[in-house]
Write a protein that holds these residues in place. Structure first.
Motif, short mmCIF file in Angstrom:
data_model
loop_
_atom_site.label_atom_id
_atom_site.label_comp_id
_atom_site.label_asym_id
_atom_site.label_seq_id
_atom_site.Cartn_x
_atom_site.Cartn_y
_atom_site.Cartn_z
N THR A 24 0.82 -1.21 0.00
CA THR A 24 0.00 0.00 0.00
C THR A 24 0.86 1.26 0.00
O THR A 24 0.34 2.37 -0.06
CB THR A 24 -0.94 0.01 1.22
OG1 THR A 24 -0.16 -0.21 2.41
CG2 THR A 24 -2.01 -1.06 1.11
N ASN A 101 7.38 -8.35 1.19
CA ASN A 101 7.95 -7.01 1.26
C ASN A 101 7.63 -6.27 2.55
O ASN A 101 8.43 -5.45 2.99
CB ASN A 101 7.44 -6.19 0.06
CG ASN A 101 7.67 -4.71 0.26
OD1 ASN A 101 8.77 -4.20 0.10
ND2 ASN A 101 6.62 -3.99 0.69
N TYR A 166 15.30 -5.50 13.89
CA TYR A 166 15.28 -5.37 12.41
C TYR A 166 16.45 -6.15 11.81
O TYR A 166 16.28 -6.92 10.85
CB TYR A 166 15.37 -3.89 12.05
CG TYR A 166 15.17 -3.57 10.59
CD1 TYR A 166 13.89 -3.40 10.07
CD2 TYR A 166 16.25 -3.41 9.73
CE1 TYR A 166 13.69 -3.07 8.73
CE2 TYR A 166 16.06 -3.08 8.39
CZ TYR A 166 14.79 -2.92 7.90
OH TYR A 166 14.60 -2.59 6.57
N VAL A 199 16.28 3.69 1.22
CA VAL A 199 15.35 4.09 0.17
C VAL A 199 14.42 5.12 0.82
O VAL A 199 13.98 4.92 1.96
CB VAL A 199 14.50 2.88 -0.31
CG1 VAL A 199 13.67 3.24 -1.53
CG2 VAL A 199 15.39 1.67 -0.58
N THR A 201 11.44 6.26 1.86
CA THR A 201 10.03 5.87 2.02
C THR A 201 9.60 6.23 3.44
O THR A 201 10.44 6.64 4.26
CB THR A 201 9.84 4.35 1.85
OG1 THR A 201 10.49 3.70 2.95
CG2 THR A 201 10.41 3.83 0.53
#
Ligand code: NAD
Length: 271
Positions: A24, A101, A166, A199, A201
């Protein structure tokens, strides 16, 4: 045809079905759109505003002429993951491409790391990929074609302080990827992990305040001295660059690439 020629018409993924978790926003949405541009039908998934997600879904269908469905499955709940995978099978008849993902981040020193954040990150960034893969693999093996693309991270290859869960989850997904690749190798099914550097985002934007607190830095210092410090190109990777790599891994030209951990990190892990 000579043995060294890639069969061009078999390199197409048109008409196949892809499940892309966490699509999304960010990298997942870019991958979903790039697969749709190749004619792949989609099951998209992720959290967010329902009306905005519906606009995204309809936008993909309209722009690329494919069928796109949305599953609101919360990937911390295995029962919801199973329902999402069953829905994709029922609606499209197969899951040919699986892109694991979805991911979340939390930044804190290990002594202060909240155990519920550890559990959440391991569930979404690692265990969810086990549940989707476990479900998708039998059909892929039976049809003797499948592509599993795990969006890992440079943190699957190297560590950074304050990101214990993570880094552990991403190293874990590297191991899962290699194991699945070995088990599926003779069935026309590949499993690979893409390992992006930073990246731009929402996942990166959201960790800036925590990193400011953990390191006592300003926002600009976090961007230049922590994030882009690690990346020799001094540039964020773009979502479309990651998406192009995912599409390539789904092509038949990439059928011999399996069990690979592929950095796309501006040289970060070369150092
Ligand atoms: P993002 O925040 O834009 O996207 C994350 C997606 O995961 C969203 O669609 C979100 O709704 C979904 N998600 C979160 N929790 C969920 C849950 N419980 N159930 C279902 N969906 C859930 O972030 P992004 O940067 O696009 O991250 C995508 C992947 O790329 C993640 O696995 C991340 O670790 C990885 N990655 C990102 C970067 C980066 O710098 N942005 C670098 C390396 C790897």
């Amino acid at each position: 045809m000579l043995p060294d020629q890639v069969p061009r018409d078999e390199a197409m993924i048109k008409g196949k079905t892809a499940v892309v978790t966490g699509s999304t926003s960010g990298i997942g949405l870019a991958i979903a759109r790039a697969l749709a541009a190749e004619g792949t039908n989609l099951l998209i998934n992720g959290l967010g505003d329902e009306a905005a997600i519906e606009r995204t879904r309809l936008g993909i269908e309209g722009e690329f002429g494919v069928a796109a469905r949305y599953s609101p499955a919360d990937l911390t709940v295995p029962r919801e993951i199973n329902a999402m995978m069953a829905e994709a099978e029922t609606r499209f008849g197969s899951v040919d491409i699986l892109v694991n993902n979805a991911g979340v981040q939390f930044v804190a020193p290990i002594e202060a790391f909240p155990p519920d954040q550890w559990d959440r990150i391991i569930a979404i960034n690692l265990s969810a990929a086990f549940h989707t893969t476990r479900t998708a693999l039998p059909g892929m093996k039976a049809r003797r074609w499948g592509r599993i693309v795990n969006i890992a991270s440079a943190h699957a290859l190297v560590a950074s302080p304050f990101k214990s869960a993570y880094v552990a989850a991403k190293h874990g997904i590297a191991g899962l990827t290699k194991t699945v690749a070995l088990e599926a190798a003779t069935f026309g099914v590949t499993a690979n992990a893409i390992c992006p550097g930073y990246v731009w985002t929402s996942l990166v934007k959201k960790q800036i305040p925590d990193t400011m607190r953990a390191r006592g830095m300003t926002e600009q210092q976090v961007i230049s001295d922590v994030l882009l410090q690690a990346q020799p190109t001094k540039e964020f990777v773009k979502v479309d660059e990651v998406a192009a790599m995912a599409v390539f891994l789904c092509s038949d030209a990439a059928k011999s690439i399996t069990g690979a951990l592929l950095p796309i990190d501006g040289g970060w892990t070369a150092a």
